[in-house]
Structures are given as structure tokens and as C-alpha cells.
Design an enzyme around this catalytic site. Structure first.
Site, PDB file in Angstrom:
ATOM      1  N   ASP A  33       0.788  -1.036  -0.007  1.00 40.79           N
ATOM      2  CA  ASP A  33      -0.151   0.035  -0.187  1.00 40.79           C
ATOM      3  C   ASP A  33       0.791   1.155   0.077  1.00 40.79           C
ATOM      4  O   ASP A  33       1.922   1.332   0.839  1.00 40.79           O
ATOM      5  CB  ASP A  33      -0.972   0.108   1.305  1.00 40.79           C
ATOM      6  CG  ASP A  33      -2.167   0.824   1.251  1.00 40.79           C
ATOM      7  OD1 ASP A  33      -3.138   0.410   1.028  1.00 40.79           O
ATOM      8  OD2 ASP A  33      -1.897   2.386   1.069  1.00 40.79           O
ATOM      9  N   ILE A  34       0.456   2.243  -0.626  1.00 42.54           N
ATOM     10  CA  ILE A  34       1.107   3.197  -0.968  1.00 42.54           C
ATOM     11  C   ILE A  34       1.266   4.483   0.301  1.00 42.54           C
ATOM     12  O   ILE A  34       2.100   5.136   0.702  1.00 42.54           O
ATOM     13  CB  ILE A  34       0.733   4.236  -2.118  1.00 42.54           C
ATOM     14  CG1 ILE A  34       1.736   5.261  -2.524  1.00 42.54           C
ATOM     15  CG2 ILE A  34      -0.510   5.120  -1.652  1.00 42.54           C
ATOM     16  CD1 ILE A  34       1.533   5.846  -3.972  1.00 42.54           C
ATOM     17  N   ASN A  91     -12.883  -3.385   2.548  1.00 48.75           N
ATOM     18  CA  ASN A  91     -13.770  -2.177   2.636  1.00 48.75           C
ATOM     19  C   ASN A  91     -14.833  -2.484   1.420  1.00 48.75           C
ATOM     20  O   ASN A  91     -14.145  -2.808   0.119  1.00 48.75           O
ATOM     21  CB  ASN A  91     -13.070  -0.980   2.637  1.00 48.75           C
ATOM     22  CG  ASN A  91     -12.337  -0.742   3.803  1.00 48.75           C
ATOM     23  OD1 ASN A  91     -12.579  -1.152   5.040  1.00 48.75           O
ATOM     24  ND2 ASN A  91     -11.238  -0.331   3.695  1.00 48.75           N
ATOM     25  N   GLU A  99     -12.389   3.154  -1.023  1.00 47.89           N
ATOM     26  CA  GLU A  99     -11.836   4.406  -2.082  1.00 47.89           C
ATOM     27  C   GLU A  99     -11.395   4.009  -3.441  1.00 47.89           C
ATOM     28  O   GLU A  99     -11.727   4.706  -4.306  1.00 47.89           O
ATOM     29  CB  GLU A  99     -10.564   5.019  -1.520  1.00 47.89           C
ATOM     30  CG  GLU A  99     -10.961   5.972  -0.080  1.00 47.89           C
ATOM     31  CD  GLU A  99      -9.656   6.015   0.642  1.00 47.89           C
ATOM     32  OE1 GLU A  99      -8.426   5.987   0.100  1.00 47.89           O
ATOM     33  OE2 GLU A  99      -9.791   6.448   1.856  1.00 47.89           O
ATOM     34  N   VAL A 100     -10.869   2.675  -3.576  1.00 50.47           N
ATOM     35  CA  VAL A 100     -10.673   2.449  -4.900  1.00 50.47           C
ATOM     36  C   VAL A 100     -11.566   1.244  -5.430  1.00 50.47           C
ATOM     37  O   VAL A 100     -11.842   0.168  -4.637  1.00 50.47           O
ATOM     38  CB  VAL A 100      -9.178   1.725  -4.936  1.00 50.47           C
ATOM     39  CG1 VAL A 100      -8.878   1.215  -6.321  1.00 50.47           C
ATOM     40  CG2 VAL A 100      -8.272   2.887  -4.461  1.00 50.47           C
ATOM     41  N   HIS A 104     -10.184  -5.517  -3.404  1.00 55.54           N
ATOM     42  CA  HIS A 104      -8.768  -5.615  -2.749  1.00 55.54           C
ATOM     43  C   HIS A 104      -9.081  -6.141  -1.298  1.00 55.54           C
ATOM     44  O   HIS A 104     -10.050  -5.861  -0.665  1.00 55.54           O
ATOM     45  CB  HIS A 104      -7.995  -4.568  -2.904  1.00 55.54           C
ATOM     46  CG  HIS A 104      -8.733  -3.192  -2.460  1.00 55.54           C
ATOM     47  ND1 HIS A 104      -9.474  -2.564  -2.978  1.00 55.54           N
ATOM     48  CD2 HIS A 104      -8.429  -2.604  -1.132  1.00 55.54           C
ATOM     49  CE1 HIS A 104     -10.019  -1.346  -2.409  1.00 55.54           C
ATOM     50  NE2 HIS A 104      -9.324  -1.491  -1.503  1.00 55.54           N
ATOM     51  N   HIS A 106      -6.978  -6.072   2.147  1.00 51.71           N
ATOM     52  CA  HIS A 106      -5.616  -5.277   2.905  1.00 51.71           C
ATOM     53  C   HIS A 106      -5.340  -6.420   3.784  1.00 51.71           C
ATOM     54  O   HIS A 106      -5.906  -7.118   4.513  1.00 51.71           O
ATOM     55  CB  HIS A 106      -6.192  -4.262   3.802  1.00 51.71           C
ATOM     56  CG  HIS A 106      -6.882  -2.904   3.196  1.00 51.71           C
ATOM     57  ND1 HIS A 106      -6.136  -1.783   2.829  1.00 51.71           N
ATOM     58  CD2 HIS A 106      -8.045  -3.013   2.714  1.00 51.71           C
ATOM     59  CE1 HIS A 106      -6.696  -1.033   2.347  1.00 51.71           C
ATOM     60  NE2 HIS A 106      -8.042  -1.510   1.912  1.00 51.71           N
TER      61      HIS A 106
HETATM   62  P1  5GP Z   1      -9.522   0.998   0.327  1.00 50.80           P
HETATM   63  O1  5GP Z   1      -9.967   2.411   1.202  1.00 50.80           O
HETATM   64  O2  5GP Z   1     -10.299   1.211  -1.199  1.00 50.80           O
HETATM   65  O3  5GP Z   1     -10.301   0.149   0.843  1.00 50.80           O
HETATM   66  O4  5GP Z   1      -8.106   1.119   0.068  1.00 50.80           O
HETATM   67  C1  5GP Z   1      -7.464   1.850  -0.900  1.00 50.80           C
HETATM   68  C2  5GP Z   1      -5.993   1.610  -0.707  1.00 50.80           C
HETATM   69  O5  5GP Z   1      -5.435   1.939  -1.674  1.00 50.80           O
HETATM   70  C3  5GP Z   1      -5.761   2.723   0.529  1.00 50.80           C
HETATM   71  O6  5GP Z   1      -4.936   1.965   1.598  1.00 50.80           O
HETATM   72  C4  5GP Z   1      -4.833   3.511  -0.408  1.00 50.80           C
HETATM   73  O7  5GP Z   1      -3.524   4.097   0.472  1.00 50.80           O
HETATM   74  C5  5GP Z   1      -4.202   2.568  -1.311  1.00 50.80           C
HETATM   75  N1  5GP Z   1      -3.693   3.166  -2.742  1.00 50.80           N
HETATM   76  C6  5GP Z   1      -4.353   4.289  -3.302  1.00 50.80           C
HETATM   77  N2  5GP Z   1      -3.630   4.624  -4.291  1.00 50.80           N
HETATM   78  C7  5GP Z   1      -2.678   3.830  -4.461  1.00 50.80           C
HETATM   79  C8  5GP Z   1      -1.531   3.624  -5.386  1.00 50.80           C
HETATM   80  O8  5GP Z   1      -1.374   4.606  -6.531  1.00 50.80           O
HETATM   81  N3  5GP Z   1      -0.678   2.450  -5.139  1.00 50.80           N
HETATM   82  C9  5GP Z   1      -0.588   1.970  -4.093  1.00 50.80           C
HETATM   83  N4  5GP Z   1       0.288   0.854  -3.983  1.00 50.80           N
HETATM   84  N5  5GP Z   1      -1.841   1.922  -3.143  1.00 50.80           N
HETATM   85  C10 5GP Z   1      -2.715   2.622  -3.125  1.00 50.80           C
END
Ligand code: 5GP
Length: 120
Positions: A33-34, A91, A99-100, A104, A106
Site C-alpha cells: 500500500d502506498i 472495505n 476508496e478504490v 482488494h 488489505h
Molecule cells: P480502500 O479504502 O479502497 O479499501 O483502500 C484503498 C487503498 O489503496 C488505500 O489504503 C490507499 O492507500 C491505497 N492506494 C491508493 N492509491 C494507491 C496507489 O497508487 N498505489 C498503491 N500501492 N496503493 C494505493
């Protein structure tokens, strides 16, 4: 809701954006994760175009689903967190805090993790 082919993980899968990869095969990609929320924070994604947990489990084949979850303990083992323990989070949707919009999981570990959920 239809799959957004321009979401950030779709772009990572197309190698338009780099990632710090820890595992890849024909169906699964895992990368750091970034913005890590724990000493170890890996994202594990299927390569198929699924929006979230619900979409994956209602649209993916049994083989894709079985294969995806079989890889998670292998990835955890490869990251050295089997004995110390880890947490899996997915999530889903707006209230789930997703968010994405590409499914996925985690994988968090490498240290004592805090409360499972924050306040609502
Ligand atoms: P969500 O909130 O959708 O469950 O998690 C999305 C995750 O993607 C977040 O923890 C965020 O830090 C990670 N993320 C967002 N953009 C990028 C990216 O460009 N590269 C990587 N490696 N992780 C990302």
C-alpha cells in the site's frame, strides 16, 4: 454501478502506474500500500474487473474465488507474519470506506494492530 476501467488498481494492472509488487500470477497481484497503516500493509487484488467483495463473490467463477483466497495465506507466509499474526480487511462501498473501486483485500501486520474499527 459498472466497473471503472480508469481506477488506480486497473491502471496498476495495466502497468500504467508502478507498484511495489510482492506477488503476481495469472489471476492475482499483491503489492505494498502506498500509504501504509501498519508496518506491513499489502493489497491483494484479483486481476479480473470486479468492483468490490460483493461483485467478486456474485460474478467471479468458483475457480477464480478459490484461487484468490488460496494465495492470501501464501502471501502472508512469504511476508513473515504467520507466527506474529495479521489482519485482513476488505472495505465494500461507501459506508464500508472503500476508496478504490477494484476489489482488494488489505493484509496488515508487522506489529500490534489497534482497534478493529473506528467510531461511526
Ligand atoms: P480502500 O479504502 O479502497 O479499501 O483502500 C484503498 C487503498 O489503496 C488505500 O489504503 C490507499 O492507500 C491505497 N492506494 C491508493 N492509491 C494507491 C496507489 O497508487 N498505489 C498503491 N500501492 N496503493 C494505493
Amino acid at each position: 454501478m459498472s466497473y471503472d476501467f480508469n481506477n488506480i488498481f486497473a491502471r496498476i494492472l495495466r502497468q500504467e502506474i508502478p507498484c511495489n509488487k510482492v506477488f503476481e500470477d495469472e489471476k492475482v497481484l499483491a503489492f505494498h500500500d502506498i500509504n501504509p497503516k501498519a508496518p506491513l500493509h499489502i493489497l491483494i487484488i484479483p486481476k479480473g474487473s470486479y468492483i468490490n467483495f460483493h461483485d467478486f463473490h456474485t460474478q467471479a467463477s468458483a475457480d477464480e474465488i478459490t484461487h484468490f483466497y488460496a494465495k492470501i495465506p501464501e502471501i502472508a507466509a512469504s511476508q513473515g507474519v504467520l507466527d506474529s499474526g495479521y489482519r485482513l480487511i476488505s472495505n465494500c462501498g461507501l459506508n464500508g470506506g472503500q476508496e478504490v473501486p477494484h476489489y482488494h483485500v488489505h493484509l496488515l501486520g508487522g506489529g500490534k494492530l489497534g482497534a478493529m474499527v473506528g467510531n461511526v
